[in-house]
Design a protein around this motif. Structure first.
Motif, mmCIF file in Angstrom:
data_model
loop_
_atom_site.group_PDB
_atom_site.id
_atom_site.type_symbol
_atom_site.label_atom_id
_atom_site.label_comp_id
_atom_site.label_asym_id
_atom_site.label_seq_id
_atom_site.Cartn_x
_atom_site.Cartn_y
_atom_site.Cartn_z
ATOM 1 N N LYS A 28 90.402 20.061 80.662
ATOM 2 C CA LYS A 28 91.457 20.875 81.286
ATOM 3 C C LYS A 28 92.193 20.036 82.327
ATOM 4 O O LYS A 28 91.609 19.211 83.026
ATOM 5 N N GLY A 29 93.496 20.298 82.448
ATOM 6 C CA GLY A 29 94.274 19.675 83.513
ATOM 7 C C GLY A 29 95.141 18.545 83.027
ATOM 8 O O GLY A 29 94.652 17.609 82.401
ATOM 9 N N GLU A 45 94.362 22.962 85.325
ATOM 10 C CA GLU A 45 92.985 22.477 85.463
ATOM 11 C C GLU A 45 91.994 23.636 85.634
ATOM 12 O O GLU A 45 90.833 23.546 85.230
ATOM 13 N N GLN A 91 92.876 12.874 84.739
ATOM 14 C CA GLN A 91 92.881 13.807 85.863
ATOM 15 C C GLN A 91 91.455 14.022 86.388
ATOM 16 O O GLN A 91 91.260 14.464 87.506
ATOM 17 N N GLN A 92 90.458 13.687 85.535
ATOM 18 C CA GLN A 92 89.051 13.796 85.945
ATOM 19 C C GLN A 92 88.372 12.447 85.695
ATOM 20 O O GLN A 92 87.340 12.358 85.034
#
Ligand code: SF4
Length: 253
Positions: A28-29, A45, A91-92
């Protein structure tokens, strides 16, 4: 304490996104908002719920590794592995880097599909743990890129150049989502070809035809689909676009 990530879903036995059978981990994100995005449920996210469906769940690295090793036997028999996709894995980046590191330590092939729209310091966290990097190139013109996805393409171009100029032990595969009337005119294709042809360590280029999968998810999430009138490109059109890129790059699919 084990790092946590927000996972959209896990798809097993994919034959796309890398060699052999792949377990694809969608996260997600995503900082971008591509007009043609086929995974709108991956953009935010946070975990979302709509129309009786929940999109996303939080997992620790340990929990995700438990899911990864379930497919170990398929990986070894098919030379497959895991692929991070999105949303946007960078993003992660800390979470992704740790899962990739532990997966490679088990002798399992690793891949990541990314827009690369992040500072190199984030990308650098995952590069040592990757066997294959799929880098999306959406538009060569920075202003047009901003109109279509919400940001210019400077990070993306710079990151592709830096990875291609270095000697990371990975395959760099650039993917172009071919969107009719948006990024498929002759001039744009030639400019993309020139850029790609200038890269030293480029394994191959893949042209991915626009498709309309995911449109129903926009409805479910109450989001507008910004390209309602675009048609899927014909195979003969894809062929002529590949021919242009092939005049600059040897391996084009
Ligand atoms: S980069 Fe991928 S996930 Fe993000 S908006 Fe674009 S298509 Fe969707």
């Amino acid at each position: 304490m084990s790092l946590e990530g927000t996972i959209l879903r896990i798809e097993r036995s994919s034959i796309h996104d890398g060699e052999g059978l792949r377990t694809v981990i969608f996260l997600k994100g995503c900082p971008l908002r591509c007009a043609w995005c086929s995974t709108p449920e991956g953009q935010a996210e946070e975990i979302e719920s709509a129309g009786g469906k929940t999109y996303g769940s939080v997992m620790t690295v340990d929990e995700l590794m438990t899911e990864v090793v379930k497919d170990e036997v398929f990986f070894f028999h098919s030379s497959g592995g895991i692929t991070f996709s999105g949303g946007e894995p960078l993003q992660q980046a800390d979470f992704v880097a740790e899962v990739l590191r532990r997966t490679q330590m088990l002798g399992i092939n690793t891949a990541m599909e990314s827009s690369l729209c992040f500072p190199f310091s984030e990308l650098e966290k995952v590069l040592p743990h990757l066997n294959i990097l799929f880098a999306d190139l959406k538009h060569i013109d920075s202003e047009r890129h901003r109109d279509l996805v919400g940001t210019d393409n400077r990070f993306i171009m710079d990151n592709i150049r830096r990875v291609a100029a270095a000697d990371y032990p990975l395959e760099l595969i650039v993917r172009i989502p071919l969107i009719p009337g948006v990024n498929d005119d002759d001039e744009t294709m030639h400019k993309m070809g020139e850029f790609l042809g200038s890269l030293r360590n480029l394994s191959s280029v893949e042209l991915l035809p626009y498709h309309r999968l995911g449109v129903s998810t926009y409805n479910n999430l109450g989001m507008d689909y910004r390209l309602p009138d675009i048609k899927v490109p014909s195979s003969s059109h894809m062929k002529t676009r590949r021919e242009i890129i092939s005049s600059y790059v040897e391996a084009v699919q």
